[in-house]
Enzyme design. Structure first.
Site, short mmCIF file in Angstrom:
data_model
loop_
_atom_site.label_atom_id
_atom_site.label_comp_id
_atom_site.label_asym_id
_atom_site.label_seq_id
_atom_site.Cartn_x
_atom_site.Cartn_y
_atom_site.Cartn_z
N CYS A 31 0.80 -1.23 0.00
CA CYS A 31 0.00 0.00 0.00
C CYS A 31 0.84 1.29 0.00
O CYS A 31 1.44 1.62 -1.01
CB CYS A 31 -1.00 -0.04 1.14
SG CYS A 31 -2.43 1.02 0.86
N HIS B 39 -3.42 -5.72 2.10
CA HIS B 39 -2.95 -5.34 3.43
C HIS B 39 -2.89 -6.47 4.43
O HIS B 39 -3.40 -7.55 4.19
CB HIS B 39 -3.96 -4.34 4.03
CG HIS B 39 -3.53 -2.95 3.87
ND1 HIS B 39 -2.38 -2.48 4.37
CD2 HIS B 39 -4.12 -1.91 3.24
CE1 HIS B 39 -2.27 -1.20 4.09
NE2 HIS B 39 -3.32 -0.83 3.39
#
Ligand code: GLN
Length: 244
Positions: A92, A190
């Site tokens: 990310c 994630h």
């Protein structure tokens, strides 16, 4: 073998407990008789030589702005390490900063290190939810969770990590998610990325072992629970339906 891991900015980039991925790598390495030697690389620290795997977690715009100039100052040794075959896993906010630049929600342009052929611009709508990817280069799927405002645009010819089956991916329109170059992997997926995608954890491990000069073959593990976690996660992404 000892696998040397450089964890970039663990105090700043650890949203959704991204550091859990390192615990998975340590466990899976240990099960094969290898050992992870993890060192933190923080603000102002030099990039140590001889690192087999660099890890960068996710963070919000605020944390990214705090570390981006320092990371940019480390661009050259990090790019050299990648060209020398070191593995990278970036999630990310970390993924965004491996590209050339990230224009954040406030409109500020943060420098990246230009290791991955991409750039990112924040949009207004956050892209949140479960994701399923088809990674045809590996004959496998990846399941995970995304939460980002940044839209990542790959350069022409850049290799995505996977094609979006369900979810948004890099920008919600291209059908691509993540990016890979040599042994460098960047993704928006994630938190528990590696626990529910054991094949990918082993791929990263064997790339790091290759750099360490060790045997890259990993004896298979039982992985029943991990496969179940993958199925549950993939099912959640499927239930979400198509993109946008
Ligand atoms: N700040 C970035 C974005 O929202 C990254 C967020 C994150 O790491 N979750 O696009």
């Amino acid at each position: 073998m000892k696998i040397r891991v450089g964890h970039l900015y663990p105090d700043y980039l650890n949203i959704y407990a991204d550091r859990g991925n390192i615990a998975v790598l340590a466990e899976r390495a240990g099960a094969r008789g290898h050992e992870l030697d993890v060192q933190a690389i923080g603000l102002g620290d030099p990039v140590p030589g001889e690192i087999d795997l660099f890890y960068v977690g996710g963070g919000q715009d605020r944390e990214q702005a705090l570390i981006a100039p320092d990371l940019a100052a480390k661009a050259e040794p990090l790019r050299d390490a990648a060209e020398g075959g070191a593995a990278f896993l970036a999630v990310c906010g970390g993924y965004q900063l491996l590209g050339r630049s990230y224009r954040d929600v406030a409109g500020d342009e943060l420098p990246g290190i230009g290791l991955l052929p991409l750039r990112t611009v924040a949009g207004e709508r956050r892209m949140i939810g479960d994701v399923l990817l088809d990674c045809d280069w590996a004959g496998e799927t990846l399941a995970g969770f995304e939460n980002h405002a940044g839209r990542t645009i790959l350069d022409a010819g850049a290799e995505p990590l996977g094609r979006v089956v369900n979810g948004f991916g890099n920008d919600g329109t291209s059908g691509f998610e993540g990016c890979r170059y040599r042994s460098v992997y960047g993704t928006y997926l994630h938190g528990p990325l590696l626990p529910r995608n054991p094949w990918f954890a082993d791929r990263v491990l064997s790339d790091a072992l290759a750099h360490a000069g060790g045997p890259t073959e990993l004896t298979p593990l039982e992985d029943g629970l991990e496969r179940e976690a993958h199925m549950v996660s993939a099912e959640r992404a499927r239930a979400r339906g198509g993109r946008f």
